[in-house]
Design an enzyme around this catalytic site. Structure first.
Site, short mmCIF file in Angstrom:
data_model
loop_
_atom_site.label_atom_id
_atom_site.label_comp_id
_atom_site.label_asym_id
_atom_site.label_seq_id
_atom_site.Cartn_x
_atom_site.Cartn_y
_atom_site.Cartn_z
N ASP A 44 0.78 -1.25 0.00
CA ASP A 44 0.00 0.00 0.00
C ASP A 44 0.81 1.29 0.00
O ASP A 44 0.60 2.16 -0.83
CB ASP A 44 -0.93 0.04 1.22
CG ASP A 44 -1.89 -1.14 1.28
OD1 ASP A 44 -1.82 -2.02 0.40
OD2 ASP A 44 -2.71 -1.17 2.22
N GLU A 104 2.66 -9.41 11.38
CA GLU A 104 2.37 -8.99 10.01
C GLU A 104 3.68 -8.61 9.30
O GLU A 104 3.91 -8.96 8.15
CB GLU A 104 1.42 -7.79 10.11
CG GLU A 104 0.72 -7.38 8.85
CD GLU A 104 -0.17 -6.15 9.10
OE1 GLU A 104 -0.28 -5.69 10.25
OE2 GLU A 104 -0.75 -5.67 8.12
#
Ligand code: DGY
Length: 444
Positions: free
Chosen positions: A178, A414
């Site tokens: 992103d 993550e």
């Protein structure tokens, strides 16, 4: 379990069991959420990686992961990047924010309005390759193959503005990386005045994960700006490609597309389908990556900004990924290999060769901020597979070992901060768990 080629010790077995527990925790009767707290819905490229993990130990779930995602496929073939689950409300943007016109989706389908790299095709391939019940696998392939073909066709028909097989993304979320440093330049085309008329909204991600580790508000406003634009264009792909200030040929997306194309060809041949058009498309994309995304000066692949018709001179970890799809020739592979081993990338310390998401010696590298620096498991798995494909076996093993070390030391985070040495983002993250299993099994 016969396939457990590389599981040598109790530590690895324990790690695999813990990984399976993470996946159990995030399994929501039909799909696996990346993280129930932070990302409760089904994400497209996450599901591809997750299905790869399942393919080694739970064929049923691998199949269900894939069929669940395909249920959200649009009539035009696009697989949306999120398939929403109505049970969860604590995520922004919520499904109503996208306001998808009914003509694209079946009744009651809950969907975002953009796509992500076709990892799901690779997930289906790994399921098939690892399946023990080959009759069942064949029936499953027959069921999902047409949907996968339709998705690839969509990309080549709707997102191929130069007609050279290089697929364009229209939103940073479509890359999956992103807030990559490479997107700062194309995003800067959305200037601050453009952001004055955005609808009011409230981020949910920064209520769960610390602000420093997430994309900043300016970036986030730009993401929302793009969604507003796509809504105003009624999600007409032709218009979106024409109007979007963010229009990029992303190396990683196109690399995954090529690897997925190879998988599609193999699955199609097995099903005795005519795959000539897939072969032609794959050939075109590979040639165009070579022609347009290779930067001889840096000896790396770079992303291409379609609005300015120029390469984005900001290498990131995606610059190394074309190895995964067998795209570089020998000389190019040597350059990439040299770069990965260079002072800028590795080693972080004696035990750690995992590749961070940005180049460590660049000024804008931020070691704990999402895609601006941290080490991600999925990219390292792709690089690992790529290094193996080119027979850089020792270094591939180092990448794998360091990833497994990071995960066993800090948890199924993550992403990982390679400087402060800690897990970041959310813990118990599904693809970190799924790829731990894929790393440990090490086949195909
Ligand atoms: C998020 O919520 O940050 C996702 O990456 C968007 O797809």
């Amino acid at each position: 379990m016969e396939q457990m080629l590389k599981i040598r010790d109790m530590d690895t077995i324990l790690l695999i069991n813990n990984a399976k527990e993470v996946l159990d925790k995030n399994w929501l009767q039909g799909y696996t959420s990346p993280s129930i707290k932070l990302y409760p819905h089904q994400w497209s490229w996450d599901s591809g990686f997750i299905a790869i993990g399942y393919s080694y130990f739970d064929e049923e779930r691998a199949m269900r992961e894939i069929t669940s995602l395909l249920k959200g496929q649009w009539f035009d073939g696009m697989i949306p990047h999120i398939r929403y689950n109505s049970l969860f409300e604590n995520y922004f943007p919520e499904v109503s924010f996208w306001n998808i016109p009914q003509r694209y989706i079946s009744l009651n389908s809950m969907s975002s309005g953009i796509t992500q790299p076709p990892m799901i095709t690779i997930g289906a391939y790994c399921y098939w390759k690892n399946a023990r019940d080959s009759d069942k696998a064949k029936d499953f392939l027959k069921e999902v193959f047409p949907g996968l073909m339709k998705f690839h066709r969509f990309l080549y028909e709707e997102r191929n503005p130069l007609k050279n097989g290089l697929i364009a993304i229209v939103h940073p979320w479509e890359s999956g990386m992103d807030n990559s440093l490479a997107w700062d330049l194309p995003l800067s085309r959305i200037n601050k005045q453009d952001l004055n008329n955005l609808p009011g909204y409230k981020r949910k991600d920064t209520e769960i994960v610390s602000t420093e580790e997430r994309p900043d508000d300016l970036n986030y406003n730009r993401y929302i700006y793009l969604i507003e634009l796509f809504k105003s264009l009624d999600y007409e792909q032709r218009l979106i490609v024409k109007e979007s200030p963010f229009l990029v040929c992303d190396i990683l997306f196109n690399t995954i597309l090529c690897r997925a194309g190879e998988c599609l060809i193999e699955m199609g041949r097995f099903l005795k389908d005519d795959v000539r058009c897939v072969e032609e498309r794959l050939d075109t994309t590979k040639k165009s990556i070579q022609k347009m995304l290779w930067d001889e000066k840096s000896g790396l692949y770079l992303n291409y900004d379609l609005n300015s018709r120029s390469l984005i001179k900001k290498p990131t970890s995606s610059s190394f990924t074309p190895l995964f799809a067998g795209i570089p020739d020998h000389g190019q592979a040597e350059k990439i290999y040299g770069y990965i081993n260079g002072v800028c990338q590795c080693p972080l310390d004696d035990a750690n060769f995992a590749v961070p998401s940005s180049i460590r010696c660049e000024d804008d590298f931020i070691s704990d901020n999402y895609w601006k620096g941290p080490v991600w498991t999925n990219i390292n798995w792709i690089i690992y597979k790529g290094l193996k494909r080119y027979n850089y076996t020792n270094n591939a093993e180092k990448v794998k070992e360091s990833m497994l070390n990071l995960i066993s030391r800090y948890g199924f985070y993550e992403y990982f901060d390679p400087v402060k040495k800690k897990g970041c983002g959310i813990n118990d993250f599904s693809w970190t768990a799924a790829l731990t299993i894929a790393f440990a099994f090490n086949v195909p």
